[in-house]
Design an enzyme around this catalytic site. Structure first.
Site, PDB file in Angstrom:
ATOM      1  N   GLU A  37      -6.732  -1.553  -6.677  1.00  0.00           N
ATOM      2  CA  GLU A  37      -5.878  -0.698  -7.503  1.00  0.00           C
ATOM      3  C   GLU A  37      -4.886  -1.586  -8.250  1.00  0.00           C
ATOM      4  OE1 GLU A  37      -5.672   3.472  -5.013  1.00  0.00           O
ATOM      5  OE2 GLU A  37      -4.377   1.826  -4.344  1.00  0.00           O
ATOM      6  N   SER A  97       0.819  -1.211   0.000  1.00  0.00           N
ATOM      7  CA  SER A  97       0.000   0.000   0.000  1.00  0.00           C
ATOM      8  C   SER A  97       0.851   1.259   0.000  1.00  0.00           C
ATOM      9  CB  SER A  97      -0.916   0.014   1.229  1.00  0.00           C
ATOM     10  OG  SER A  97      -0.148   0.012   2.418  1.00  0.00           O
ATOM     11  N   ASN A 151      -4.476   6.355  -1.276  1.00  0.00           N
ATOM     12  CA  ASN A 151      -3.623   6.834  -0.197  1.00  0.00           C
ATOM     13  C   ASN A 151      -2.891   8.118  -0.540  1.00  0.00           C
ATOM     14  OD1 ASN A 151      -4.169   5.022   1.880  1.00  0.00           O
ATOM     15  ND2 ASN A 151      -2.790   3.475   1.018  1.00  0.00           N
ATOM     16  N   HIS A 210      -3.451  -3.808  -5.230  1.00  0.00           N
ATOM     17  CA  HIS A 210      -3.702  -3.273  -3.887  1.00  0.00           C
ATOM     18  C   HIS A 210      -5.166  -3.471  -3.523  1.00  0.00           C
ATOM     19  CE1 HIS A 210      -4.020   0.335  -0.958  1.00  0.00           C
ATOM     20  NE2 HIS A 210      -3.728  -0.781  -0.315  1.00  0.00           N
TER      21      HIS A 210
END
Length: 518
Positions: A160, A127, A198, A148
């Site tokens: 992702e 991540s 993120n 991800h």
């Protein structure tokens, strides 16, 4: 057509390395999709324990009527824990979910490369680390990419699909199609710090922490305002307590470091103290909130009932500015039985206009500046909402020169509209407005830099962190000029570069102005 060009066989073997919570979740997803799954963990006996845990999860799905007993039995028949990497030799896809350490991941994939076939796709669930760096140690880096998943993997739909600098397009396409066949929603992403979610989500946490650090509002009030005013499913303090303060702070620091300490990504000192104290949130029994048995629930600051004014004067925005995001408020005030008169707006007023209270105090949507500094008359800012009609809470920030009577009048006005009211200290941009403006700007910048497509960015933020709107759509509805002006005023209040609008936002705002002028 080479081996890696083929789509993964629906009955092809999937290997999962690392059998913690995320590894177990990914294995469950692949199992339910029909694949044979091999589990491996470097800790002896851990893979067998994980297989038992997955069996228990499937049993609970059967009990809830979400999985047929025959499907459970078939899935468990395809699940095999193995004692060594050699047991993964027949895998068509190998997904790594071990600790977030670059050296450990490189060592694992180097070892895997000597075991699996050249056609096996390799994927890291990192991540925060660079997919490009993970692949850098490999003989064939083109077959490694990022997948991800979001926790819990069996429940959350987003994945992702991250293409590293050396990742072959065919490998990325193959992974995308496989994840979609598993019933997930894949989004394509370049290998950038934080990927999509993120990276773009940092302001959601950072702005709340900044407001708290400045003493403008306590965590429970910030959370309540972002939920009940901004429409977010959870506030940032309760969400980071759920994620784990150590985990959230580590991701923030990782992205900040990877961005060469860009001030837009600066971590929070307050969160650092929490982590240093071991107050990680729910898993530790205490974080921003106390989770001990019998501990009181967090209570936001909510104003006592106040009398609403019988009449207010609405001064519309300057020509060309439109009524702004709060344009529906005059209608809501009239519907509440309060008399509304109309007046002109002076050159010193916010672009969206203001509401004049009986004593002359101006009530207006925050423009990103202080309610006190630079105002010729007393004024009270109110915050942005997702929808002024349906919002159940409103935040007010009075300037230092505003009288207590005016604060009560403004409070009573919004209470008459059916809102709870939280009065916070005068802080530029308040809570929702500064957060949404930053999210929209981060998303515009990411799209301009080809981190992902605009559609994938909005999809990722809605599904990955459950935002009420994708930030690009939200920014479009607010208008690029409004977002730009909020950030320019914040930039003037905090001249560190943190709030400097991106070039993408500046271009969009200029295009809006050109469109209006023509």
């Amino acid at each position: 057509m080479t081996a890696i060009d083929r789509r993964i066989d629906p009955a092809g073997t999937v290997a999962v390395v690392g059998t913690g919570t995320m590894g177990q979740g990914i294995a469950q997803v692949a199992l339910v999709a029909g694949h044979p799954v091999r589990l491996y963990d470097a800790a002896p006996g851990r893979a067998a324990q994980a297989a038992d845990a997955i069996a228990a999860r499937l049993e609970r799905l059967v009990d809830k009527g979400r999985l047929a007993p025959a499907a459970r039995d078939a899935a468990l028949g395809r699940l095999t824990p193995v004692a060594g990497l050699a047991g993964l030799a027949d895998a068509e896809l190998a997904i790594e979910a071990i600790l977030e350490d670059l050296g450990a991941k490189q060592q694992l994939f180097t070892a895997l490369e000597s075991v699996v076939s050249d056609g096996c796709l390799l994927a890291t669930n990192t991540s925060s680390l660079s997919v490009t760096a993970v692949a850098g140690a490999l003989r064939c880096p083109g077959r490694l990419l990022g997948l991800h998943f979001f926790n819990p993997a069996p429940l959350l739909p987003l994945v992702e699909v991250v293409r590293g600098f050396a990742t072959d397009q065919a490998a990325a396409d193959r992974a995308y199609e496989t994840v979609a066949a598993w019933g997930k929603t894949p989004v394509r992403c370049a290998d950038t710090p934080g990927f999509i979610v993120n990276r773009i989500a940092r302001p959601f946490y950072a702005e709340a922490l900044r407001v708290h650090e400045e003493g403008a509002a306590d965590p429970a009030t910030v959370d309540a305002v972002l939920r009940e005013c901004g429409g977010f499913a959870m506030g940032p303090f309760e969400l980071t307590d759920l994620i784990g303060q150590d985990v959230n702070e580590a991701v923030t620091r990782s992205v900040w470091g990877a961005m060469f300490h860009d001030p837009k990504f600066t971590p929070s000192l307050a969160q650092r103290w929490l982590v240093d104290a071991g107050l990680y949130g729910r898993k530790a029994g205490r974080g921003w909130y106390d989770y001990a048995e019998g501990a009181p629930s967090p209570r936001p600051h909510t104003a006592e009932p106040c009398r609403a004014p019988s009449t207010v004067a609405v001064h519309m925005g300057r020509p060309g500015s439109g009524s702004g995001p709060a344009g529906e408020l005059p209608r809501l005030i009239e519907e509440a039985g309060i008399t509304v008169t109309r007046g002109d707006t002076g050159a010193d007023a916010p672009p969206g206009g203001f509401i004049a209270l009986p004593d002359g105090t101006r009530l207006a949507l925050t423009d990103g500046s202080s309610a006190t500094v630079g105002s010729p008359v007393p004024r009270i800012w109110f915050d942005l909402t997702l929808d002024y009609r349906t919002a159940t809470r409103m935040a007010l920030a009075p300037g230092e020169t505003v009288s207590p009577e005016a604060v009560r009048a403004a409070t009573g006005l919004f209470q008459a509209l059916g809102k709870k009211v939280s009065v916070i200290q005068d802080v530029p941009g308040m809570i929702v407005a500064r957060t949404v403006a930053m999210l929209a700007d981060f998303a515009m910048d990411a799209a301009a830099r080809r981190v992902a497509s605009p559609e994938d960015i909005d999809t990722a933020m809605r599904l990955g962190v459950n935002y009420p709107l994708g930030p690009l759509r939200w920014g479009s509805e607010l208008g690029a000029r409004w977002v730009r002006d909020i950030l320019l005023n914040l930039h003037q209040a905090y001249p560190t570069g943190r709030y400097a609008p991106s070039q993408s936002l500046m271009r969009r705002a200029a295009a809006e102005e050109e469109q209006f002028s023509s």
